[in-house]
Design a protein around this motif. Structure first.
Motif: not given
Length: 789
Positions: A289-297
């Motif tokens: 969940r903490a990474w779900a909306q991060l840009e790919f880089d």
């Protein structure tokens, strides 16, 4: 004799695992343990000649060579007529350090075969395993024991055979045994739940001495498990709702504590990053969940930072992992994102129900539905998905490498997938994955697969896939990172694709089959096998009736400690006897101790030969026992020992000189009134005859003389095979009035039990003639190679 596994070296484990109940030919009986159910567990033995990657080549070039490894004794490679090229070489497809036994079976039951068995690592330098070149007893073959680590090739050179024998090999088997350095363990991540729930595990909970326990890890170690893998969920959440769990089982904090439990017991430690908050497997790989909306880089950086930090935490608390898996069963990629819509992924429920969060940005999911597509746009999307996935995977690998280097630690990296039932998909995965991560500057150490027959196919199919991967990528170690099999359910009916019943015995056999598959991978590249959650899923334990939250192991758990051979026995003895004759069996057989490679004799107590056992032609099987297990005598009862096939037979009186110019001429109860001459390439067989004149053979094929009176000198030179008397094979003694001279014999050469009224001389024979224990009565001098006959 075997290299120590790096894991064991690190842990200081040097004690050989104790073996076996008294089954088969591998070790003395041990007391049965008071475990649940019954399981007869033998050490693992595997005939490598039966493997699909083994090949065989004949010196004669015969196209029938494969018949020597078709596992059918009724078929045979036939060597051909060129004596100098009578050899057969088995290529095991790679080197093996723990092959210990070779079995050779020949075509003719009533023949004597002389041969040498050799091994080689490279096909150039050869070492003798067994030398049977002086054999004089009839029988179909032998079992020989040896210890030569690094064996890839096994060659049988046939140096001689009794006259008339079919020169060839019916079966050649080479047997592999479980290597001590093969790591056997489990993924026991649920142990944190067990402790929290107050579960007790005992080896023998109903006994006064309950043995190891109550901690699950104590029982596992006691029963031969040497390694524990722990899965890591980023922030443990409900697979249904996606809400954080009240108790964060298998999260970073709890798993770090369990790592201390593992290391405190001197067991190997593995870490399996799921890179998810809930279960990750081929059908579901949700981003945390903490990474779900991060840009790919940023997602790539998060993978690196998280992996580095957690491995460093384990190192700093004194629990350095031996191996780290970057992802769990990632055959379809991992950390699925917006590409899931194209792949049709809908699991887990929170991933489907909250697409605005979990599917908002690209992730590392693969688009297998575009594999083999010819559409340019689909091919582009397929390649882009592979690039994203391997970029994320490379970040995790790089983190493990960097933190290992920073702390001067040697931590292996594992990539863990499943095998696919779709032809070529598994190979496509590894080709794409390994090529792309190496292009990104990193590499993995271990190729790992899960194996559950209900999902991944029969053991034979699975073995073929794993070995295809191993052959395609020969620089990697191979592991089964997850496997299991149930001991109950379905009224005992085997699981789909499995031959093993759902019983305690079936559970033991199924697990041993997986051990065998990994152990048999060429070049000793099988690293290990881990049972998945052995106390929870298709469990190796049962709840003890009447004892709350108390569990005991099934007897099948002993496969982890009793699958290695402490001894290997010469378990089969081959012999032959004539109808109505006596059967002679050896008083002892050889036993090899695997710890040091030494061989010693072991006394055999044979069952009684059945009354009338040799009354008719056929085969007898006689059982025997030794202190190290059973043996079997295979006795072929024959009407007559093998002889030449006659092209012409002469009986009664024959007047004048007899000249044999071609083929095989047989004198059977004949009287020849003149000399006998055998020309080059022709053969003569004489039985119960009288020859009133000299006998001369030059360059002949075979000369056999039995129970015959020769009134004149005998000269045999340059012949392939010579027999003058051989009571071992029913060839009765001869009386020769005059000199007997045998020179230049190329192969078989027996002069036994004769009465010779004149000198006996031999010279220039490829091997000195033998009398097989029947001394010749000679009135003249014995000279040359016949001096001791």
């Amino acid at each position: 004799m075997t290299r120590r596994h790096p894991l064991r070296t690190i842990l200081g484990i040097t004690t050989t695992i104790s073996l076996l109940c008294g089954a088969a030919t591998f070790g003395p009986a041990l007391p049965a343990s008071a475990l649940h159910g019954d399981a007869r567990i033998k050490p693992i033995e595997s005939n490598l000649s039966a493997k699909s990657w083994a090949g065989v080549k004949a010196g004669s070039g015969a196209s029938t060579a494969d018949l020597a490894i078709d596992q059918d004794e009724q078929t045979a490679w036939i060597a051909g007529a060129t004596p100098s090229r009578q050899w057969l070489t088995l290529d095991l497809g790679g080197t093996y350090d723990n092959v210990r036994k070779v079995r050779v079976v020949f075509p003719d039951a009533g023949a004597v075969y002389q041969y040498v068995i050799e091994s080689s690592a490279d096909g150039a330098g050869w070492r003798v395993i067994a030398d049977h070149s002086a054999n004089h007893r009839p029988g179909r073959g032998s079992v020989d024991l040896f210890t030569q680590p690094g064996t890839r090739y096994v060659r049988v050179r046939i140096t001689g055979a009794s006259p008339g024998a079919t020169v060839g090999i019916s079966e050649l088997g080479v047997y592999n045994y479980l290597r001590e350095e093969l790591v056997l363990g489990s993924d026991a991540s649920w142990v944190d739940n067990d402790v929290a729930e107050g579960r007790s595990y005992w080896v023998n909970p109903l006994e006064e001495d309950r043995g190891a326990g109550p901690h699950l890890l104590d029982v596992l170690k006691d029963r031969g498990f040497e390694y524990t893998r722990l899965r890591i969920f980023n922030e443990p959440r409900s697979e249904d709702t996606g809400d954080p769990l009240a108790t964060p089982y298998q999260g970073p904090e709890r798993s770090a504590e369990v790592a201390k439990w593992v290391k405190a017991r001197n067991m190997g430690l593995g870490v399996d990053f799921h890179y998810a908050d809930s279960w990750a497997d081929p059908s579901k790989q949700p981003k945390p969940r903490a990474w779900a909306q991060l840009e790919f880089d940023d997602l790539t950086k998060a993978v690196y930072d998280y992996t580095y930090a957690y491995v460093e935490r384990l190192i700093e608390q004194g629990t350095t992992p031996d191996k780290v898996a970057v992802g769990n069963e990632i055959a379809n990629g991992f950390m699925f994102g917006s590409e899931a819509a194209l792949a049709g992924v809908t699991s887990p429920p929170y991933f489907r129900d909250q697409p605005g969060i979990y599917q908002s940005k690209p992730g590392g999911g693969l688009l297998w539905n575009y594999w083999r597509s010819t559409d340019p746009d689909q091919r582009r999307l397929y390649d882009e998905a592979w690039d994203r996935f391997t970029t994320l995977s490379a970040a995790g690998i790089r983190a493990v490498r960097d933190v290992s280097a920073a702390h001067d630690k040697d931590i292996k990296v594992e990539t863990h997938v499943i095998t696919s039932g779709i032809e070529g998909k598994t190979l496509e995965f590894w080709n794409q994955y390994l090529t792309r991560i190496k292009a990104k500057g990193v590499d993995t150490d271990v190729i790992a697969h899960s194996y559950y027959p209900q999902w991944h196919g029969s053991p034979e199919y699975y073995e073929s896939v794993v070995n295809a991967v191993a052959a395609a990528h020969p620089t990697y170690e191979i592991e089964v990172a997850e496997t299991s099999y149930p001991a109950s359910g379905g009224n005992g009916t085997p699981l789909p694709n499995s031959p093993y019943p759902r019983t305690v015995q079936g559970q033991a056999d199924a697990l041993q089959r997986v051990f065998q598959i990994v152990n048999d991978i060429p070049d000793n590249r099988g690293l290990g096998v881990l049972a998945w959650e052995p106390a929870r899923w298709e469990s190796l334990f049962r709840a003890v009736p009447g004892m709350t939250r108390t569990y005991e192991p099934n007897a099948s758990i002993d496969v982890f400690s009793k699958s290695h051979a402490s001894h290997v026995v010469e378990d089969t003895v081959y012999s032959a006897a004539r109808v109505g004759g006596e059967i002679a069996l050896p008083d002892s057989v050889r036993v090899l101790t695997t710890a040091d490679g030494s061989t010693t004799p072991a006394s055999v107590v044979w069952d009684a030969v059945p009354d009338g056992g040799t009354g008719a032609a056929g085969r007898l099987t006689i059982r025997g026992s030794t202190a190290f297990g059973p043996v079997t005598a295979v006795v072929d009862v024959v009407g007559a020992y093998v002889a030449l096939h006659c092209d012409r037979t002469i009986t009664g009186r024959y007047s004048g000189q007899l000249t044999v110019t071609r083929g095989v001429t047989c004198l059977d109860r004949a009287t020849v009134s003149g000399p006998v001459s055998v020309r080059a390439g022709a053969s003569l067989q004489v039985n119960d005859a009288v020859i009133r004149g000299p006998v001369n053979a030059e360059g002949a094929g075979t000369v056999v003389v039995c129970d015959t009176e020769v009134l004149g000198p005998v000269s045999v030179s340059g012949t392939s095979s010579v027999t003058f008397g051989n009571p071992r094979l029913g060839c009765a003694r001869n009386t020769i009035i005059g000199r007997l001279a045998v020179t230049g014999t190329q192969r078989w050469n027996v002069i036994a039990g004769n009465e010779i009224n004149g000198p006996l001389s031999c010279g220039g024979n490829a091997a000195p003639p033998v009398n097989n224990g029947f001394t010749n009565a000679v009135t003249g001098p014995k000279s040359g190679q016949c001096g001791t006959l």
